[in-house]
Design a protein around this motif. Structure first.
Motif, PDB file in Angstrom:
ATOM      1  N   GLU A 186       0.832  -1.190   0.000  1.00 49.52           N
ATOM      2  CA  GLU A 186       0.000   0.000   0.000  1.00 49.52           C
ATOM      3  C   GLU A 186       0.880   1.258   0.000  1.00 49.52           C
ATOM      4  O   GLU A 186       2.062   1.205   0.322  1.00 49.52           O
ATOM      5  N   ARG A 187       0.277   2.376  -0.342  1.00 48.11           N
ATOM      6  CA  ARG A 187       0.998   3.645  -0.394  1.00 48.11           C
ATOM      7  C   ARG A 187       1.704   3.943   0.928  1.00 48.11           C
ATOM      8  O   ARG A 187       2.825   4.442   0.941  1.00 48.11           O
ATOM      9  N   ARG A 188       1.060   3.629   2.030  1.00 43.49           N
ATOM     10  CA  ARG A 188       1.637   3.908   3.344  1.00 43.49           C
ATOM     11  C   ARG A 188       2.983   3.224   3.507  1.00 43.49           C
ATOM     12  O   ARG A 188       3.873   3.741   4.181  1.00 43.49           O
ATOM     13  N   ASP A 189       3.154   2.041   2.916  1.00 48.01           N
ATOM     14  CA  ASP A 189       4.395   1.276   3.057  1.00 48.01           C
ATOM     15  C   ASP A 189       5.554   2.003   2.385  1.00 48.01           C
ATOM     16  O   ASP A 189       6.645   2.125   2.954  1.00 48.01           O
ATOM     17  N   PHE A 190       5.318   2.473   1.166  1.00 51.45           N
ATOM     18  CA  PHE A 190       6.338   3.217   0.433  1.00 51.45           C
ATOM     19  C   PHE A 190       6.684   4.514   1.159  1.00 51.45           C
ATOM     20  O   PHE A 190       7.853   4.865   1.319  1.00 51.45           O
ATOM     21  N   GLU A 191       5.653   5.239   1.567  1.00 52.37           N
ATOM     22  CA  GLU A 191       5.866   6.535   2.198  1.00 52.37           C
ATOM     23  C   GLU A 191       6.627   6.401   3.514  1.00 52.37           C
ATOM     24  O   GLU A 191       7.483   7.239   3.831  1.00 52.37           O
ATOM     25  N   TYR A 192       6.328   5.372   4.278  1.00 56.00           N
ATOM     26  CA  TYR A 192       7.001   5.176   5.558  1.00 56.00           C
ATOM     27  C   TYR A 192       8.485   4.893   5.346  1.00 56.00           C
ATOM     28  O   TYR A 192       9.344   5.440   6.052  1.00 56.00           O
ATOM     29  N   TYR A 193       8.810   4.053   4.371  1.00 54.82           N
ATOM     30  CA  TYR A 193      10.211   3.733   4.103  1.00 54.82           C
ATOM     31  C   TYR A 193      10.979   4.981   3.684  1.00 54.82           C
ATOM     32  O   TYR A 193      12.082   5.247   4.171  1.00 54.82           O
ATOM     33  N   LEU A 194      10.403   5.772   2.789  1.00 56.07           N
ATOM     34  CA  LEU A 194      11.091   6.972   2.307  1.00 56.07           C
ATOM     35  C   LEU A 194      11.247   8.009   3.419  1.00 56.07           C
ATOM     36  O   LEU A 194      12.268   8.705   3.478  1.00 56.07           O
ATOM     37  N   ALA A 195      10.269   8.120   4.307  1.00 53.56           N
ATOM     38  CA  ALA A 195      10.399   9.043   5.438  1.00 53.56           C
ATOM     39  C   ALA A 195      11.554   8.628   6.336  1.00 53.56           C
ATOM     40  O   ALA A 195      12.324   9.468   6.824  1.00 53.56           O
ATOM     41  N   ASN A 196      11.702   7.330   6.538  1.00 49.39           N
ATOM     42  CA  ASN A 196      12.809   6.834   7.360  1.00 49.39           C
ATOM     43  C   ASN A 196      14.146   6.992   6.646  1.00 49.39           C
ATOM     44  O   ASN A 196      15.166   7.291   7.283  1.00 49.39           O
ATOM     45  N   LEU A 197      14.161   6.798   5.326  1.00 47.25           N
ATOM     46  CA  LEU A 197      15.389   6.997   4.564  1.00 47.25           C
ATOM     47  C   LEU A 197      15.839   8.452   4.696  1.00 47.25           C
ATOM     48  O   LEU A 197      17.033   8.726   4.918  1.00 47.25           O
ATOM     49  N   GLN A 198      14.907   9.379   4.579  1.00 51.83           N
ATOM     50  CA  GLN A 198      15.243  10.796   4.735  1.00 51.83           C
ATOM     51  C   GLN A 198      15.797  11.076   6.131  1.00 51.83           C
ATOM     52  O   GLN A 198      16.821  11.768   6.289  1.00 51.83           O
ATOM     53  N   GLU A 199      15.152  10.532   7.148  1.00 50.55           N
ATOM     54  CA  GLU A 199      15.581  10.791   8.525  1.00 50.55           C
ATOM     55  C   GLU A 199      16.966  10.228   8.813  1.00 50.55           C
ATOM     56  O   GLU A 199      17.850  10.934   9.322  1.00 50.55           O
ATOM     57  N   TRP A 200      17.189   8.969   8.463  1.00 49.95           N
ATOM     58  CA  TRP A 200      18.424   8.300   8.879  1.00 49.95           C
ATOM     59  C   TRP A 200      19.618   8.663   8.004  1.00 49.95           C
ATOM     60  O   TRP A 200      20.762   8.608   8.467  1.00 49.95           O
ATOM     61  N   LYS A 201      19.388   9.039   6.758  1.00 51.17           N
ATOM     62  CA  LYS A 201      20.530   9.499   5.948  1.00 51.17           C
ATOM     63  C   LYS A 201      21.086  10.792   6.515  1.00 51.17           C
ATOM     64  O   LYS A 201      22.281  11.053   6.463  1.00 51.17           O
ATOM     65  N   GLN A 202      20.211  11.612   7.119  1.00 54.90           N
ATOM     66  CA  GLN A 202      20.665  12.840   7.761  1.00 54.90           C
ATOM     67  C   GLN A 202      21.360  12.551   9.083  1.00 54.90           C
ATOM     68  O   GLN A 202      22.385  13.159   9.399  1.00 54.90           O
ATOM     69  N   VAL A 203      20.824  11.599   9.840  1.00 57.97           N
ATOM     70  CA  VAL A 203      21.445  11.231  11.121  1.00 57.97           C
ATOM     71  C   VAL A 203      22.873  10.737  10.907  1.00 57.97           C
ATOM     72  O   VAL A 203      23.806  11.125  11.636  1.00 57.97           O
ATOM     73  N   TYR A 204      23.068   9.898   9.895  1.00 64.94           N
ATOM     74  CA  TYR A 204      24.379   9.308   9.645  1.00 64.94           C
ATOM     75  C   TYR A 204      25.213  10.103   8.642  1.00 64.94           C
ATOM     76  O   TYR A 204      26.296   9.666   8.253  1.00 64.94           O
ATOM     77  N   GLU A 205      24.690  11.261   8.229  1.00 68.67           N
ATOM     78  CA  GLU A 205      25.402  12.177   7.336  1.00 68.67           C
ATOM     79  C   GLU A 205      25.829  11.482   6.042  1.00 68.67           C
ATOM     80  O   GLU A 205      26.966  11.580   5.599  1.00 68.67           O
ATOM     81  N   LEU A 206      24.875  10.794   5.444  1.00 70.69           N
ATOM     82  CA  LEU A 206      25.088  10.099   4.180  1.00 70.69           C
ATOM     83  C   LEU A 206      24.366  10.842   3.057  1.00 70.69           C
ATOM     84  O   LEU A 206      23.398  11.560   3.296  1.00 70.69           O
ATOM     85  N   GLU A 207      24.853  10.658   1.842  1.00 70.94           N
ATOM     86  CA  GLU A 207      24.208  11.229   0.667  1.00 70.94           C
ATOM     87  C   GLU A 207      23.533  10.111  -0.122  1.00 70.94           C
ATOM     88  O   GLU A 207      24.133   9.059  -0.364  1.00 70.94           O
ATOM     89  N   VAL A 208      22.300  10.359  -0.527  1.00 66.67           N
ATOM     90  CA  VAL A 208      21.543   9.412  -1.347  1.00 66.67           C
ATOM     91  C   VAL A 208      21.420   9.994  -2.748  1.00 66.67           C
ATOM     92  O   VAL A 208      20.815  11.057  -2.936  1.00 66.67           O
ATOM     93  N   PHE A 209      21.991   9.306  -3.722  1.00 66.74           N
ATOM     94  CA  PHE A 209      21.986   9.783  -5.102  1.00 66.74           C
ATOM     95  C   PHE A 209      20.838   9.207  -5.922  1.00 66.74           C
ATOM     96  O   PHE A 209      20.437   9.806  -6.922  1.00 66.74           O
ATOM     97  N   SER A 210      20.349   8.042  -5.533  1.00 62.26           N
ATOM     98  CA  SER A 210      19.299   7.394  -6.316  1.00 62.26           C
ATOM     99  C   SER A 210      18.603   6.362  -5.442  1.00 62.26           C
ATOM    100  O   SER A 210      19.215   5.796  -4.533  1.00 62.26           O
ATOM    101  N   TYR A 211      17.321   6.115  -5.734  1.00 66.05           N
ATOM    102  CA  TYR A 211      16.602   5.043  -5.036  1.00 66.05           C
ATOM    103  C   TYR A 211      15.474   4.535  -5.910  1.00 66.05           C
ATOM    104  O   TYR A 211      14.991   5.218  -6.819  1.00 66.05           O
ATOM    105  N   CYS A 212      15.047   3.331  -5.630  1.00 63.99           N
ATOM    106  CA  CYS A 212      13.855   2.767  -6.269  1.00 63.99           C
ATOM    107  C   CYS A 212      13.283   1.711  -5.335  1.00 63.99           C
ATOM    108  O   CYS A 212      13.976   0.751  -4.976  1.00 63.99           O
ATOM    109  N   LEU A 213      12.040   1.900  -4.942  1.00 66.93           N
ATOM    110  CA  LEU A 213      11.344   0.924  -4.107  1.00 66.93           C
ATOM    111  C   LEU A 213      10.449   0.087  -5.005  1.00 66.93           C
ATOM    112  O   LEU A 213       9.435   0.561  -5.518  1.00 66.93           O
TER     113      LEU A 213
END
Length: 230
Positions: free
Chosen positions: A29-56
């Motif tokens: 469901e849409r909620r599943d995708f949105e939850y993963y991306l919200a966490n990706l945004q949060e934790w990439k900032q916590v660990y000071e990582l750069e995300v160049f591309s993604y595909c769920l």
């Protein structure tokens, strides 16, 4: 046959794939995708990582993440993403058990030769799977944000993308043409083989360079002809 060790090299982008347990659906469901991306945004900032591309995709995730000097940052990112998604879905569906395969796959990328080709490979996954006719039609990848069709303020821009042209509009057009090439690139098979075996996405020169950096022997192979968006 011994399992190929996962290699993380500071200062290089890495292609990462995490699959659902027994390749079962992870995102329904849409909620599943949105939850993963919200966490990706949060934790990439916590660990000071750069995300160049993604595909769920429905049963797996592709990420292209730049590794900083903290070699534990990417493993911690993947642990957080997997753990939160598992708890989220288990709570919603009143179930227990593993959501993901035990080990994600990872491949350091030769930045100049293969980074854009790898981003293209990731963002074309839904097209190759027959889910959509074009990359821009798939909502859950970075492609539409990269070419300015949807907002994603936390998506990072690699130097190789900025080198495509003198201004942003021209870069977007150059990248769009690169992704929309009808035929598979010669680099696609190398990218596919590298991520499936936790090896390096690059030719022999890149392998030699990384071996010297990390002090671990990596099996060499014949280099494919790198594809460039330039």
């Amino acid at each position: 046959m011994p399992r190929q060790a996962r290699v993380i090299v500071p200062g290089f982008p890495h292609h990462i794939v995490q699959r659902g347990h027994n390749r079962q659906p992870v995102f329904v469901e849409r909620r599943d995708f949105e939850y993963y991306l919200a966490n990706l945004q949060e934790w990439k900032q916590v660990y000071e990582l750069e995300v160049f591309s993604y595909c769920l995709m429905t049963n797996h995730v592709h990420l292209v993440v730049y590794a900083n000097d903290n070699v534990t940052a990417i493993p911690q990112l993947m642990k957080r993403l997997a753990g939160r998604q598992t708890r989220f879905l288990n709570a919603l569906e009143k179930r227990s058990g593993s959501l993901w395969e035990g080990r994600y796959k990872i491949s350091p990328i030769d930045t100049d030769a293969y980074l854009l080709a790898c981003c293209r490979y990731v963002e074309l996954n839904p097209v190759k799977a027959g889910m959509v006719d074009s990359a821009e039609s798939y909502e859950w990848s970075s492609y539409s944000a990269r070419v300015g069709l949807s907002p994603c303020h936390w998506l990072d821009e690699p130097d190789t993308f900025r080198a495509l042209a003198g201004n942003h509009e021209m870069r977007v057009e150059a990248y769009r043409q690169f992704v929309e090439q009808k035929n598979d690139l010669q680099s696609d098979e190398l990218i596919r083989s590298a991520i499936n075996s936790n090896k390096l996405t690059g030719g022999n020169k890149f392998v030699d360079e990384i071996e010297k950096r990390i002090g671990i022997r990596v099996e060499t192979r014949k280099p494919g002809r790198p594809a460039s968006g330039k």
